[in-house]
Design an enzyme around this catalytic site. Sequence first.
Site, PDB file in Angstrom:
ATOM      1  N   CYS A 113       1.918  92.188  21.524  1.00 18.55           N
ATOM      2  CA  CYS A 113       2.345  92.204  22.934  1.00 18.55           C
ATOM      3  C   CYS A 113       3.129  90.946  23.322  1.00 18.55           C
ATOM      4  O   CYS A 113       3.846  90.948  24.322  1.00 18.55           O
ATOM      5  CB  CYS A 113       1.140  92.358  23.844  1.00 18.55           C
ATOM      6  SG  CYS A 113       0.176  93.805  23.414  1.00 18.55           S
ATOM      7  N   HIS A 254       2.721  90.411  30.873  1.00 15.02           N
ATOM      8  CA  HIS A 254       2.550  91.583  29.999  1.00 15.02           C
ATOM      9  C   HIS A 254       1.605  92.552  30.705  1.00 15.02           C
ATOM     10  O   HIS A 254       0.667  92.167  31.378  1.00 15.02           O
ATOM     11  CB  HIS A 254       1.959  91.151  28.654  1.00 15.02           C
ATOM     12  CG  HIS A 254       1.446  92.309  27.858  1.00 15.02           C
ATOM     13  ND1 HIS A 254       2.230  93.409  27.584  1.00 15.02           N
ATOM     14  CD2 HIS A 254       0.227  92.562  27.310  1.00 15.02           C
ATOM     15  CE1 HIS A 254       1.523  94.274  26.890  1.00 15.02           C
ATOM     16  NE2 HIS A 254       0.298  93.791  26.717  1.00 15.02           N
ATOM     17  N   ASN A 284       0.427 100.488  28.822  1.00 16.75           N
ATOM     18  CA  ASN A 284       0.647  99.273  28.036  1.00 16.75           C
ATOM     19  C   ASN A 284       1.678  99.587  26.950  1.00 16.75           C
ATOM     20  O   ASN A 284       1.407 100.362  26.046  1.00 16.75           O
ATOM     21  CB  ASN A 284      -0.691  98.839  27.421  1.00 16.75           C
ATOM     22  CG  ASN A 284      -0.569  97.587  26.562  1.00 16.75           C
ATOM     23  OD1 ASN A 284       0.534  97.141  26.236  1.00 16.75           O
ATOM     24  ND2 ASN A 284      -1.694  97.022  26.193  1.00 16.75           N
TER      25      ASN A 284
HETATM   26  O1  UT7 Z   1      -2.170  94.471  25.261  1.00 16.69           O
HETATM   27  C1  UT7 Z   1      -2.888  93.733  24.326  1.00 16.69           C
HETATM   28  C2  UT7 Z   1      -4.069  93.043  24.879  1.00 16.69           C
HETATM   29  N1  UT7 Z   1      -4.993  93.997  25.344  1.00 16.69           N
HETATM   30  C3  UT7 Z   1      -5.759  93.749  26.355  1.00 16.69           C
HETATM   31  O2  UT7 Z   1      -5.673  92.685  26.917  1.00 16.69           O
HETATM   32  C4  UT7 Z   1      -6.688  94.872  26.677  1.00 16.69           C
HETATM   33  C5  UT7 Z   1      -7.846  94.433  27.386  1.00 16.69           C
HETATM   34  N2  UT7 Z   1      -8.893  95.424  27.585  1.00 16.69           N
HETATM   35  C6  UT7 Z   1      -8.881  96.326  28.554  1.00 16.69           C
HETATM   36  O3  UT7 Z   1      -7.870  96.593  29.185  1.00 16.69           O
HETATM   37  C7  UT7 Z   1     -10.213  96.961  28.909  1.00 16.69           C
HETATM   38  O4  UT7 Z   1     -11.234  96.339  28.161  1.00 16.69           O
HETATM   39  C8  UT7 Z   1     -10.289  98.495  28.658  1.00 16.69           C
HETATM   40  C9  UT7 Z   1      -9.467  99.213  29.704  1.00 16.69           C
HETATM   41  C10 UT7 Z   1      -9.784  98.797  27.270  1.00 16.69           C
HETATM   42  C11 UT7 Z   1     -11.740  98.975  28.813  1.00 16.69           C
HETATM   43  O5  UT7 Z   1     -12.267  98.614  30.079  1.00 16.69           O
HETATM   44  P1  UT7 Z   1     -13.701  97.905  30.177  1.00 16.69           P
HETATM   45  O6  UT7 Z   1     -13.974  97.707  31.604  1.00 16.69           O
HETATM   46  O7  UT7 Z   1     -13.658  96.688  29.304  1.00 16.69           O
HETATM   47  O8  UT7 Z   1     -14.647  99.023  29.618  1.00 16.69           O
HETATM   48  P2  UT7 Z   1     -15.654  98.990  28.364  1.00 16.69           P
HETATM   49  O9  UT7 Z   1     -14.884  99.002  27.079  1.00 16.69           O
HETATM   50  O10 UT7 Z   1     -16.671  97.917  28.561  1.00 16.69           O
HETATM   51  O11 UT7 Z   1     -16.360 100.408  28.541  1.00 16.69           O
HETATM   52  C12 UT7 Z   1     -17.167 100.685  29.666  1.00 16.69           C
HETATM   53  C13 UT7 Z   1     -17.653 102.117  29.564  1.00 16.69           C
HETATM   54  C14 UT7 Z   1     -18.272 102.472  28.220  1.00 16.69           C
HETATM   55  O12 UT7 Z   1     -19.357 103.339  28.458  1.00 16.69           O
HETATM   56  P3  UT7 Z   1     -20.883 102.798  28.447  1.00 16.69           P
HETATM   57  O13 UT7 Z   1     -21.070 102.197  27.086  1.00 16.69           O
HETATM   58  O14 UT7 Z   1     -20.911 101.782  29.554  1.00 16.69           O
HETATM   59  O15 UT7 Z   1     -21.645 104.028  28.728  1.00 16.69           O
HETATM   60  C15 UT7 Z   1     -17.176 103.225  27.510  1.00 16.69           C
HETATM   61  O16 UT7 Z   1     -17.681 104.142  26.562  1.00 16.69           O
HETATM   62  O17 UT7 Z   1     -16.547 103.030  29.736  1.00 16.69           O
HETATM   63  C16 UT7 Z   1     -16.540 103.971  28.656  1.00 16.69           C
HETATM   64  N3  UT7 Z   1     -15.151 104.355  28.406  1.00 16.69           N
HETATM   65  C17 UT7 Z   1     -14.545 105.370  29.051  1.00 16.69           C
HETATM   66  N4  UT7 Z   1     -14.985 106.241  29.966  1.00 16.69           N
HETATM   67  C18 UT7 Z   1     -14.111 107.150  30.424  1.00 16.69           C
HETATM   68  C19 UT7 Z   1     -14.257 103.769  27.563  1.00 16.69           C
HETATM   69  N5  UT7 Z   1     -13.083 104.405  27.645  1.00 16.69           N
HETATM   70  C20 UT7 Z   1     -13.220 105.399  28.550  1.00 16.69           C
HETATM   71  C21 UT7 Z   1     -12.367 106.379  29.062  1.00 16.69           C
HETATM   72  N6  UT7 Z   1     -12.840 107.221  29.999  1.00 16.69           N
HETATM   73  N7  UT7 Z   1     -11.077 106.481  28.677  1.00 16.69           N
END
Ligand code: UT7
Length: 327
Positions: A113, A254, A284
Amino acid sequence: MPLARIKATGSYVPRKRLTNLDLEKIVDTSDEWITARTGIKERRIAAPAEACSDLALKAARRALKAGGVKALDLDLIMVATVTPDTFVPSAACVLQSKLGASKAAAFDVNAACSGFIYALSVADSFIKSGRCGNVLVVGAEVLSRVTNWQDRSTCVLFGDGAGAALVGQAPDETGGIISVNIYADGNMGDLLMIPAGGSRMPASQDTLKNNLHYLQMSGNETFKIAVKTLESLVRNTLEASGLTPSDISLFVPHQANLRIIRATAERLGIPMDRVAVNIDRLGNTSAASIPMALDEAVRSGRVKSGDYVLLEAFGGGLTWASALLRW
Ligand code: UT7
């Protein structure tokens, strides 16, 4: 010594839109979750026949046209990408051929990125040293080809697109690329990777069966490091030039997650009306996100001569980077 400057920009997005409602039909997710956690409403998907260099070509032609520069006058072409058409030749060489830019050297930059700003830093050095007059810097990605469409934690995030910047010598010392800063920490490479397809784990039946050619990301961990890193990155960039966040007319981050963008802007005290955002419409797009957002801002008249513009990125590698421009 005259500075290098971005003389013109261009961008291209594929026609096909993939909305959150479309994704609800593919994986167990919801428009509500995606919007609240990422700020993304839809993303663009390249047509089956479109590869990285095809997107790059359209963005590049627009930048060249806006800058009034012919492809034959280019000295160097760089494509920042993690999704080149092929490993060899590079997307930049394919683009050089398609443009007919036969006098230009060409190579790809892989800094995920942060790739566009990494490539911009190379352009800056080549121009300041006098080795190049016109450099084309492109960020182009077809992330839909390395996305696991069964993995809801990643497939809702990414999109395809390309942005280009034509970089040349500034007419005087009052404007241009004031500073470009690039950083990496390879110790955290595992957080965001495509495990197979390289020399470590060549393509095999097993790697295909186990989905190892797709992008994998430890999203939450990456998120926390990104927010922490980006605030100090921006502060240090500004301090080094004796500026404060209030001097910035346009902040072009970004586009990984709207929550990261908002948190960074809030910590710095930059109001959202001075922040370029395209993640809601494009998702993204890795190395393409910054040049696409910049092109949109330039073409809509949001950037004026004399404005301070700040670019920043964080991504796989891990890598992070910033650039301070005076337009
Ligand atoms: O571009 C390069 C650099 N990248 C970044 O900087 C990316 C940074 N990360 C992010 O943008 C975020 O971490 C995400 C959008 C990828 C995820 O958001 P989060 O708030 O960190 O969620 P999480 O991974 O902690 O997941 C929370 C919950 C989980 O369920 P439980 O374990 O709490 O029951 C996941 O299984 O959300 C669940 N989950 C979803 N639910 C519905 C993960 N993906 C999805 C989804 N739809 N698509």
